[in-house]
Design an enzyme around this catalytic site. Structure first.
Site, PDB file in Angstrom:
ATOM      1  N   ARG A  46       0.995  -1.030   0.090  1.00  0.00           N
ATOM      2  CA  ARG A  46      -0.076  -0.298  -0.104  1.00  0.00           C
ATOM      3  C   ARG A  46       0.921   1.124   0.246  1.00  0.00           C
ATOM      4  O   ARG A  46       2.021   1.030   0.472  1.00  0.00           O
ATOM      5  CB  ARG A  46      -0.929  -0.099   1.228  1.00  0.00           C
ATOM      6  CG  ARG A  46      -0.095  -0.246   2.632  1.00  0.00           C
ATOM      7  CD  ARG A  46      -0.783   0.676   3.515  1.00  0.00           C
ATOM      8  NE  ARG A  46      -0.883   2.275   3.550  1.00  0.00           N
ATOM      9  CZ  ARG A  46       0.452   2.465   3.610  1.00  0.00           C
ATOM     10  NH1 ARG A  46       1.881   1.371   3.505  1.00  0.00           N
ATOM     11  NH2 ARG A  46       0.622   3.601   3.826  1.00  0.00           N
ATOM     12  N   ALA A  48       0.951   4.979  -2.292  1.00  0.00           N
ATOM     13  CA  ALA A  48       0.173   5.357  -3.432  1.00  0.00           C
ATOM     14  C   ALA A  48       2.139   4.909  -4.362  1.00  0.00           C
ATOM     15  O   ALA A  48       1.951   4.212  -5.137  1.00  0.00           O
ATOM     16  CB  ALA A  48       0.845   6.613  -3.491  1.00  0.00           C
ATOM     17  N   ASP A 220      -1.812  11.168  -2.821  1.00  0.00           N
ATOM     18  CA  ASP A 220      -2.324   9.323  -3.856  1.00  0.00           C
ATOM     19  C   ASP A 220      -2.731  10.692  -5.202  1.00  0.00           C
ATOM     20  O   ASP A 220      -2.408   8.977  -5.990  1.00  0.00           O
ATOM     21  CB  ASP A 220      -3.332   8.727  -3.089  1.00  0.00           C
ATOM     22  CG  ASP A 220      -2.994   8.400  -1.535  1.00  0.00           C
ATOM     23  OD1 ASP A 220      -2.725   8.077  -0.881  1.00  0.00           O
ATOM     24  OD2 ASP A 220      -2.577   6.447  -2.019  1.00  0.00           O
ATOM     25  N   ASN A 230      -5.781  12.982  -0.368  1.00  0.00           N
ATOM     26  CA  ASN A 230      -4.296  11.432   0.482  1.00  0.00           C
ATOM     27  C   ASN A 230      -5.306  10.527   2.114  1.00  0.00           C
ATOM     28  O   ASN A 230      -6.754  10.450   1.741  1.00  0.00           O
ATOM     29  CB  ASN A 230      -3.962  12.577   1.956  1.00  0.00           C
ATOM     30  CG  ASN A 230      -2.579  11.326   2.432  1.00  0.00           C
ATOM     31  OD1 ASN A 230      -2.197  11.024   1.121  1.00  0.00           O
ATOM     32  ND2 ASN A 230      -2.586  11.399   3.388  1.00  0.00           N
TER      33      ASN A 230
HETATM   34  O1  MRU Z   1      -4.500   2.885   1.693  1.00  0.00           O
HETATM   35  P1  MRU Z   1      -3.386   3.407   1.927  1.00  0.00           P
HETATM   36  O2  MRU Z   1      -2.661   2.903   2.990  1.00  0.00           O
HETATM   37  O3  MRU Z   1      -2.381   2.983   0.403  1.00  0.00           O
HETATM   38  O4  MRU Z   1      -3.384   4.641   1.654  1.00  0.00           O
HETATM   39  C1  MRU Z   1      -2.125   5.534   1.799  1.00  0.00           C
HETATM   40  C2  MRU Z   1      -1.650   6.789   2.134  1.00  0.00           C
HETATM   41  O5  MRU Z   1      -2.268   7.750   2.022  1.00  0.00           O
HETATM   42  C3  MRU Z   1      -0.548   7.694   2.539  1.00  0.00           C
HETATM   43  O6  MRU Z   1      -0.271   8.620   2.550  1.00  0.00           O
HETATM   44  C4  MRU Z   1      -0.195   7.683   0.170  1.00  0.00           C
HETATM   45  O7  MRU Z   1      -0.425   6.393  -0.466  1.00  0.00           O
HETATM   46  C5  MRU Z   1       1.094   8.266   0.055  1.00  0.00           C
HETATM   47  S1  MRU Z   1       2.287   7.555   0.431  1.00  0.00           S
HETATM   48  C6  MRU Z   1       4.028   7.984   0.080  1.00  0.00           C
END
Ligand code: MRU
Length: 328
Positions: A46, A48, A220, A230
Site C-alpha cells: 500500500r 501510492a 495519493d 490522501n
Molecule cells: O490506503 P493506503 O494505506 O494505501 O493510503 C496511503 C496514503 O494515504 C499515503 O499517505 C499516500 O499513499 C502517500 S504514500 C507515500
C-alpha cells in the site's frame, strides 16, 4: 527498511505483508498477476508509490506467458484501487515501454530505482522546512513501507534526523486501518525518532496545546490546482492546522501529480468495505446491520496547503503555475 518493501527476485515479487505489521514482519511472494491484484486490494502492499511499483511488476508477471496479453493485464491491475494515480502512471509507463519493444522487466526496475532517488530528494528539499526542536504531526503512513524505500512525508523527517536536527513526531493512528499506529509509529521507532501516537480525534487538542510546529503528509493524487487526495482524515488535519496557524505540507513525488485533472473534485475516491469500520482486526465494534459509509481518501483543498514538496523542489501557491513546471 531492514528488507525492501517490494522487490523483484528471480521472476517473482517479494513484498512485506503490511497487514501483519507491527506484530509480524513477514515477506510474501507473488508469482501471478491475480496474487498481485489481491495484495494491492487488501493493502498487503500500500501507499501510492509502492502500489505503482507493484502494478509495474505485476504487469511483468502477467505477460510471462504471452506478451499479447499486456493490455488485458494492465486493465485488470488498474481495477485494484482507484485513487493513487501512481498505479495508472506506472501501468502506462509499462505499456509505452512495450510499444517501443523495450524490456519490461528492466523498465519496472527503473521505476523502483527512480522512486528511491525521488524519495531521497524529497527528504533533502523538505529538511530545510524543519528547525531543530520541531514537532511534526503526520497522518497515515508515507514512509519506506509506502514507497520503494525511505518514504515521502517520513523522508523529510528521516533526513532532518540524519542531518542532526532534533525532531519529534505525533502520529495520528489513522482509522479505520491504523496505518499511523501500525506502520508509521513502527518505522519512526526503528529509525530512532521520537514518536508519540495519538488517536485521530486528539489532533485538535494537541495543536491547541502548542505541541505541533507543522504537519507533513503524503499524497495519493494531486490535481493541477494543488488539491490533494490522501488518506481519509488528512483534510481534517489541514483544517485544524489552518485554525491553529500551523504550516501544512504535502510531500510527494511528481509521479503522484495528475495534471490532467483541473481540480480535486475529479479525483476518484475509493470506497472500502463496511467490515473495516465495524470489525477491523477481528473484534466487532458496531451493531450487526448498521449502515456504514467508508471513503478511504479525502481531498484537501489547495488553499489549506502551505507548500508541496516534490523531488524537484518546493512548490508554493499558486499551484497551477508551480506544479505545471514540475510535471513528470
Ligand atoms: O490506503 P493506503 O494505506 O494505501 O493510503 C496511503 C496514503 O494515504 C499515503 O499517505 C499516500 O499513499 C502517500 S504514500 C507515500
Amino acid at each position: 527498511m531492514p528488507i525492501p518493501t517490494i522487490e523483484w527476485v528471480d521472476g517473482r515479487i517479494h513484498l512485506i505483508d503490511q497487514t501483519l505489521l507491527p506484530n509480524e514482519f513477514k515477506q510474501i511472494y507473488c508469482d501471478d498477476v491475480e496474487s498481485v491484484w489481491e495484495a494491492i486490494k487488501s493493502l498487503r502492499v500500500r501507499g501510492a508509490p509502492a502500489i505503482g511499483i507493484a502494478g509495474a511488476l505485476g504487469a511483468v508477471l502477467g505477460i510471462w506467458k504471452s506478451k499479447a496479453e499486456l493490455k488485458k493485464v494492465t486493465d485488470y491491475l488498474a481495477t485494484s484501487r482507484p485513487t493513487a494515480v501512481n498505479l495508472f502512471w506506472a501501468l502506462t509507463r509499462i505499456e509505452q515501454t512495450a510499444e517501443k519493444h523495450k524490456d519490461l522487466e528492466n523498465e519496472a526496475q527503473n521505476i523502483i530505482e527512480e522512486d528511491r532517488a525521488r524519495c531521497r530528494a524529497i527528504g533533502q528539499h523538505g529538511l530545510n522546512l524543519l528547525r531543530n526542536g520541531d514537532t511534526i504531526l503526520t497522518h497515515c503512513n508515507a514512509g519506506g513501507l509506502a514507497t520503494s524505500d525511505y518514504g515521502t512525508a517520513l523522508a523529510v523527517m528521516f533526513s532532518a534526523h540524519e542531518s542532526g536536527k532534533n525532531i519529534s513526531v505525533y502520529a495520528d493512528e489513522t482509522r479505520p486501518l491504523l496505518q499511523g499506529a501500525r506502520l508509521t509509529a513502527w518505522e519512526l521507532m526503528q529509525a530512532g525518532i521520537d514518536v508519540t501516537l495519538i488517536c485521530d480525534n486528539m489532533a485538535a487538542q494537541v495543536m491547541k496545546e502548542g505541541k505541533i510546529q507543522c504537519a507533513i503528509v503524503g499524497a495519493d493524487r494531486i490535481a493541477a490546482n494543488g488539491d490533494t487526495a490522501n488518506k481519509i482524515g488528512t483534510y481534517n488535519v489541514a483544517i485544524l492546522a489552518k485554525v491553529h496557524d500551523i504550516p501544512f505540507y504535502v510531500a510527494a513525488p511528481t509521479s503522484t501529480l495528475d495534471l490532467s485533472l483541473k481540480t480535486g473534485d475529479l479525483i476518484p475516491i475509493e470506497q472500502r468495505a463496511a467490515e473495516e469500520v465495524t470489525e477491523g482486526f477481528g473484534s466487532r465494534t458496531a451493531p450487526e446491520g448498521v449502515k456504514v459509509y467508508s471513503p478511504a481518501f479525502d481531498v484537501t483543498p489547495a488553499h489549506l496547503i502551505t507548500a508541496i514538496i516534490t523531488e524537484k523542489g518546493i512548490a508554493h501557491p499558486p499551484y497551477e503555475e508551480s506544479l505545471a513546471s514540475q510535471g513528470d
